[in-house]
Write a protein that holds these residues in place. Sequence first.
Motif, PDB file in Angstrom:
ATOM      1  N   ASN A   1      74.440  -9.324 -78.901  1.00 16.00           N
ATOM      2  CA  ASN A   1      75.113  -8.868 -79.994  1.00 16.00           C
ATOM      3  C   ASN A   1      74.398  -9.251 -81.022  1.00 16.00           C
ATOM      4  O   ASN A   1      74.112 -10.378 -81.780  1.00 16.00           O
ATOM      5  N   TYR A   2      73.611  -8.128 -81.730  1.00 14.20           N
ATOM      6  CA  TYR A   2      72.742  -8.460 -82.815  1.00 14.20           C
ATOM      7  C   TYR A   2      73.206  -7.440 -83.974  1.00 14.20           C
ATOM      8  O   TYR A   2      73.444  -6.535 -83.934  1.00 14.20           O
ATOM      9  N   THR A   3      72.769  -8.112 -85.511  1.00 24.25           N
ATOM     10  CA  THR A   3      72.513  -7.073 -86.574  1.00 24.25           C
ATOM     11  C   THR A   3      71.825  -6.154 -86.209  1.00 24.25           C
ATOM     12  O   THR A   3      70.477  -6.557 -85.763  1.00 24.25           O
ATOM     13  N   ARG A   4      72.029  -5.027 -86.718  1.00 25.82           N
ATOM     14  CA  ARG A   4      70.820  -3.892 -86.598  1.00 25.82           C
ATOM     15  C   ARG A   4      69.635  -4.298 -87.485  1.00 25.82           C
ATOM     16  O   ARG A   4      69.555  -4.465 -88.455  1.00 25.82           O
ATOM     17  N   ARG A   5      68.568  -4.490 -86.442  1.00 26.12           N
ATOM     18  CA  ARG A   5      67.127  -4.796 -87.186  1.00 26.12           C
ATOM     19  C   ARG A   5      66.296  -4.001 -86.625  1.00 26.12           C
ATOM     20  O   ARG A   5      66.217  -3.456 -85.634  1.00 26.12           O
ATOM     21  N   PHE A   6      65.215  -3.910 -87.422  1.00 24.03           N
ATOM     22  CA  PHE A   6      64.072  -2.704 -87.219  1.00 24.03           C
ATOM     23  C   PHE A   6      62.960  -3.396 -87.191  1.00 24.03           C
ATOM     24  O   PHE A   6      62.339  -4.132 -88.195  1.00 24.03           O
TER      25      PHE A   6
ATOM     26  N   GLY B   1      66.739  -6.168 -81.291  1.00 22.27           N
ATOM     27  CA  GLY B   1      66.429  -4.983 -82.409  1.00 22.27           C
ATOM     28  C   GLY B   1      66.041  -3.604 -81.578  1.00 22.27           C
ATOM     29  O   GLY B   1      66.155  -3.519 -80.573  1.00 22.27           O
ATOM     30  N   GLU B   2      65.402  -2.878 -82.629  1.00 19.61           N
ATOM     31  CA  GLU B   2      64.933  -1.662 -82.385  1.00 19.61           C
ATOM     32  C   GLU B   2      63.891  -1.060 -83.130  1.00 19.61           C
ATOM     33  O   GLU B   2      63.582  -1.576 -84.192  1.00 19.61           O
TER      34      GLU B   2
ATOM     35  N   SER C   1      62.010 -11.183 -89.434  1.00 20.35           N
ATOM     36  CA  SER C   1      62.436 -10.515 -88.206  1.00 20.35           C
ATOM     37  C   SER C   1      62.857 -11.748 -87.095  1.00 20.35           C
ATOM     38  O   SER C   1      63.983 -11.739 -86.528  1.00 20.35           O
TER      39      SER C   1
ATOM     40  N   GLN D   1      66.065 -13.615 -88.330  1.00 27.06           N
ATOM     41  CA  GLN D   1      67.355 -12.984 -88.127  1.00 27.06           C
ATOM     42  C   GLN D   1      67.531 -12.961 -86.532  1.00 27.06           C
ATOM     43  O   GLN D   1      68.666 -12.778 -86.065  1.00 27.06           O
ATOM     44  N   LYS D   2      66.723 -12.822 -85.957  1.00 27.05           N
ATOM     45  CA  LYS D   2      66.782 -12.984 -84.487  1.00 27.05           C
ATOM     46  C   LYS D   2      67.327 -14.235 -84.039  1.00 27.05           C
ATOM     47  O   LYS D   2      68.286 -14.208 -82.967  1.00 27.05           O
TER      48      LYS D   2
ATOM     49  N   LYS E   1      64.175   0.209 -77.858  1.00 27.44           N
ATOM     50  CA  LYS E   1      64.644  -0.954 -78.112  1.00 27.44           C
ATOM     51  C   LYS E   1      63.752  -2.148 -77.977  1.00 27.44           C
ATOM     52  O   LYS E   1      62.951  -1.960 -76.856  1.00 27.44           O
TER      53      LYS E   1
END
Length: 456
Positions: free
Chosen positions: A23-28, A104-105, A11, A14-15, A54
């Motif tokens: 603008n971020y790649t969809r991360r969970f 992310g979310e 996480s 990627q952050k 979020k």
Amino acid sequence: MAPPQLSSETSVKQKEEAAGGGNYTRRFFTWEEVALRTGRIPPYEEHWLVIDRKVYDVSGFYKRHPGGARVMRHYAGQDATDAFMAFHLDKNQVNKYLKPLLIGELAPDQPDSEPNKNQLTIEDFRKLRSTVEEMGLLKPNNVFFFLVFLHIVLLDAGAWLTIWYFGSSLVPFFIGVALYTTAQCQMNWFQHDLGHLSVFSKSKWNHMLHEVIMCLMKGLSAKWWNNLHFQHHAKPNCFRKDPDLNMHPFLFVLGNKLAAELGMQKKKFMPYNHQHKYFFISGPGLLLPFFQFSVFYFTIKKKEWLELTLLTSYYIRISLMYIPIMGFKCFIMYYLLIRLFEICCFTWVSQMNHIPMHIDYDQNTDWVSAQLQATCNVDQSFFNDWFTGHLNFQIEHHLFPTMPRHNFWKVAPLVKSLCAKHGIAYQCKSLLTAFGDIVRSLKDSGQTWHDAYMHG
């Protein structure tokens, strides 16, 4: 198919790769990952919080937060959705600041709030808030607040005219003290309305008038007040997070749990088993110099030169108004008596809803439960509403901090129904009982400390 949950290390990586402009790649993320980012759990030094599912990293922003750095830190690692909704009028404007912080979310299999919280209570309260908005209960009545301000100005003017016309002999002296004290107490409640953005529909007008009122008509700092008071609302009666508990444990032990803890640790800064007696003097008496010192310290430390200039002008103004007609020594006595009576009123009114209630460390409970266990109401009447600035509706005020006070009585039945449905205690008492409960709770917690200290 639900995307896989990410590990903490992945996480963060990627952050960092996707940082910049929101603008971020969809991360969970999971709630467990968020809970680690409180800034206090090595090696996770970030400050994350969740708003409407979020996830935001506020590590580089919380110090610039207009409501104060500590408010955001108090929610690090937690769901801040209801607090965010409660404190902000213009969500679109605030979202501009949030967008660059978005990382992310929550993963689809994660609940809307932390798993340990009552999800049904949270869901029902958010429905209630939508109902409140649809009913227009968050919209201020400008005529109401104009009349509030007008009667304050008349009281203020009446105090000066009494001294100017009748002189400063004993009777007019104390009539002037009574009128000016009443004006300052009512000004406390009016600036409180402004600080909570409930007088005007636009945030900027509330902020502007709040600064003028606090500085020019009370000699205090609006930003200083915001910094302390928003923390109180964010985490009421939470030790180390609510600044209203700052006198614990140096002067008072508050709450039986903390009192027992202090006693078991054999800590004795004061004879706490007598605190219900010395509260009458030390409580209000020490707040007066504390407020005066901390206001100037805050404005200088934060380099709020405009506020410092404006609040200094308050002292110049009242000196020029009163010293020529009553003399310097008489004016000093006049001013000190006014401030002492005002701070007594402020202390009893502000603490009657909180000191007798549950006090503990932050347990990260849902918004409704957190506010209800820390607050209670006082019976409605014309006098109680006026005397307390409608803070006799402390429950409704804490659930909806930006709601104009003239609407509290309208939402109270809806709040009672919500509490009854979920088995949450909704306490309401008489004004004298509320005052008495301050003393009784101090006596109880003092005795709890004494028993733990002597026999623990």
